[in-house]
Scaffold this motif. Structure first.
Motif, short mmCIF file in Angstrom:
data_model
loop_
_atom_site.label_atom_id
_atom_site.label_comp_id
_atom_site.label_asym_id
_atom_site.label_seq_id
_atom_site.Cartn_x
_atom_site.Cartn_y
_atom_site.Cartn_z
N ALA B 39 0.83 -1.20 0.00
CA ALA B 39 0.00 0.00 0.00
C ALA B 39 0.87 1.26 0.00
CB ALA B 39 -0.93 -0.01 1.21
N ARG B 40 1.99 1.22 0.70
CA ARG B 40 2.84 2.41 0.79
C ARG B 40 3.74 2.57 -0.42
NH1 ARG B 40 4.47 3.94 6.88
NH2 ARG B 40 2.59 3.24 7.88
N GLN B 41 4.36 1.45 -0.84
CA GLN B 41 5.25 1.50 -2.00
C GLN B 41 4.75 0.47 -3.02
OE1 GLN B 41 6.76 1.26 1.12
NE2 GLN B 41 7.68 3.29 1.27
N PRO B 42 3.72 0.85 -3.81
CA PRO B 42 3.15 -0.11 -4.78
C PRO B 42 4.20 -0.63 -5.75
CG PRO B 42 1.74 1.82 -4.57
CD PRO B 42 3.00 2.14 -3.83
N GLU B 43 5.24 0.18 -6.03
CA GLU B 43 6.26 -0.25 -7.00
C GLU B 43 7.12 -1.38 -6.42
OE1 GLU B 43 6.25 2.44 -5.33
OE2 GLU B 43 8.21 2.75 -4.39
N SER B 44 7.05 -1.63 -5.10
CA SER B 44 7.86 -2.68 -4.49
C SER B 44 7.13 -4.02 -4.45
CB SER B 44 8.26 -2.29 -3.06
OG SER B 44 7.15 -2.47 -2.20
N ALA B 45 5.89 -4.05 -4.95
CA ALA B 45 5.07 -5.26 -4.81
C ALA B 45 5.73 -6.47 -5.45
CB ALA B 45 3.68 -5.03 -5.42
N GLY B 46 6.32 -6.25 -6.64
CA GLY B 46 6.95 -7.38 -7.33
C GLY B 46 8.21 -7.85 -6.62
N LEU B 47 8.94 -6.87 -6.05
CA LEU B 47 10.21 -7.21 -5.39
C LEU B 47 9.99 -8.03 -4.13
CD1 LEU B 47 13.29 -6.64 -5.46
CD2 LEU B 47 12.84 -4.64 -4.05
N THR B 48 8.95 -7.70 -3.37
CA THR B 48 8.76 -8.35 -2.07
C THR B 48 7.80 -9.54 -2.13
OG1 THR B 48 7.03 -6.76 -1.56
CG2 THR B 48 9.24 -6.26 -0.75
N ARG B 49 7.14 -9.73 -3.30
CA ARG B 49 6.15 -10.81 -3.37
C ARG B 49 6.82 -12.17 -3.13
NH1 ARG B 49 3.98 -10.01 -8.25
NH2 ARG B 49 2.54 -8.47 -7.45
N THR B 50 8.02 -12.33 -3.68
CA THR B 50 8.76 -13.58 -3.49
C THR B 50 8.94 -13.90 -2.02
OG1 THR B 50 9.99 -13.04 -5.48
CG2 THR B 50 10.87 -14.79 -4.09
N TYR B 51 9.31 -12.88 -1.25
CA TYR B 51 9.59 -13.11 0.16
C TYR B 51 8.32 -13.27 0.97
CZ TYR B 51 14.10 -11.87 -1.53
OH TYR B 51 15.25 -11.86 -2.26
N ALA B 52 7.21 -12.68 0.50
CA ALA B 52 5.93 -12.90 1.19
C ALA B 52 5.53 -14.37 1.08
CB ALA B 52 4.85 -12.00 0.58
N PHE B 53 5.65 -14.92 -0.15
CA PHE B 53 5.29 -16.32 -0.32
C PHE B 53 6.30 -17.24 0.38
CE2 PHE B 53 2.48 -14.84 -3.69
CZ PHE B 53 1.39 -15.66 -3.48
N LEU B 54 7.58 -16.84 0.36
CA LEU B 54 8.61 -17.63 1.04
C LEU B 54 8.36 -17.67 2.55
CD1 LEU B 54 11.31 -19.16 0.68
CD2 LEU B 54 12.47 -16.98 1.00
N GLY B 55 8.13 -16.50 3.13
CA GLY B 55 7.88 -16.45 4.57
C GLY B 55 6.62 -17.18 4.96
N PHE B 56 5.58 -17.03 4.12
CA PHE B 56 4.34 -17.76 4.38
C PHE B 56 4.58 -19.27 4.36
CE2 PHE B 56 1.69 -20.12 1.29
CZ PHE B 56 0.77 -20.64 2.18
N ALA B 57 5.30 -19.75 3.33
CA ALA B 57 5.50 -21.19 3.17
C ALA B 57 6.34 -21.76 4.31
CB ALA B 57 6.16 -21.48 1.83
N LEU B 58 7.39 -21.03 4.70
CA LEU B 58 8.27 -21.54 5.74
C LEU B 58 7.58 -21.58 7.10
CD1 LEU B 58 11.53 -19.69 4.69
CD2 LEU B 58 11.06 -22.12 4.52
N SER B 59 6.65 -20.66 7.33
CA SER B 59 5.93 -20.66 8.60
C SER B 59 4.84 -21.75 8.58
CB SER B 59 5.31 -19.28 8.83
OG SER B 59 4.70 -19.21 10.10
N GLU B 60 4.10 -21.81 7.45
CA GLU B 60 3.03 -22.80 7.33
C GLU B 60 3.57 -24.23 7.42
OE1 GLU B 60 -0.11 -21.56 6.43
OE2 GLU B 60 -1.24 -23.21 5.57
#
Lengths: 75, 75, 75
Positions: B39-60
């Motif tokens: 929401a704050r830096q929409p241009e960073s969505a692609g850069l951080t999406r990998t780590y969102a899914f990575l962090g989600f998967a490692l926790s799940e």
């Protein structure tokens, strides 16, 4: 001495109860973040809505798995 | 002394329930961070999406390990 | 004395479940911090990535130790 422990039921209930703690908090955190992000940047609401529903579903799924787990292990 | 405990089920259900607490919260925290960052830096969505899914998967994964653990130790 | 407990399973499952609570939350916190830091200062992504993976591994290790602990103590 009489000890009459008449506990009944399946411990699967305890299992589901525990499994609902984390997702209960996690789902709340996800929607809280979406609410605050949307309030600050209203134009981002459409962009982040997908991830709000995704995060909610992935967290909620853990509690729903806890619902069927007792059938897997034996009720 | 009569102890008539009619509890049924496998304690594996309790194990999964406990294992789902942490990931339920952790997954929520990861997606909440991704929602606010996007929401704050929409241009960073692609850069951080990998780590969102990575962090989600490692926790799940910790909850999913808790799902198979009773089969390892004996249901 | 009649003890009619039909509970099955190993308490090792409960042990792992408890051991997974902290790491489940901790892993989520680490990746949430990395996502937000990367979104704000994209040029820092390479610098902090090492520590994101380090923090994740050190937290996750506690749950994986909880997985082998029942074999150490007797299943």
């Amino acid at each position: 001495m009489d000890v009459l422990a008449e506990l009944t039921g399946s411990v699967g209930s305890i299992g589901y109860g525990l499994a609902a703690i984390g997702p209960g908090i996690g789902v709340g955190i996800v929607w809280a973040a979406y609410i605050q992000a949307t309030a600050r940047q209203p134009e981002s609401a459409g962009l982040t809505r997908t991830y709000a529903f995704l995060g909610f579903a992935l967290s909620e799924a853990l509690a729903l798995i806890g619902f069927v787990v007792p059938f897997v292990y034996g009720t």
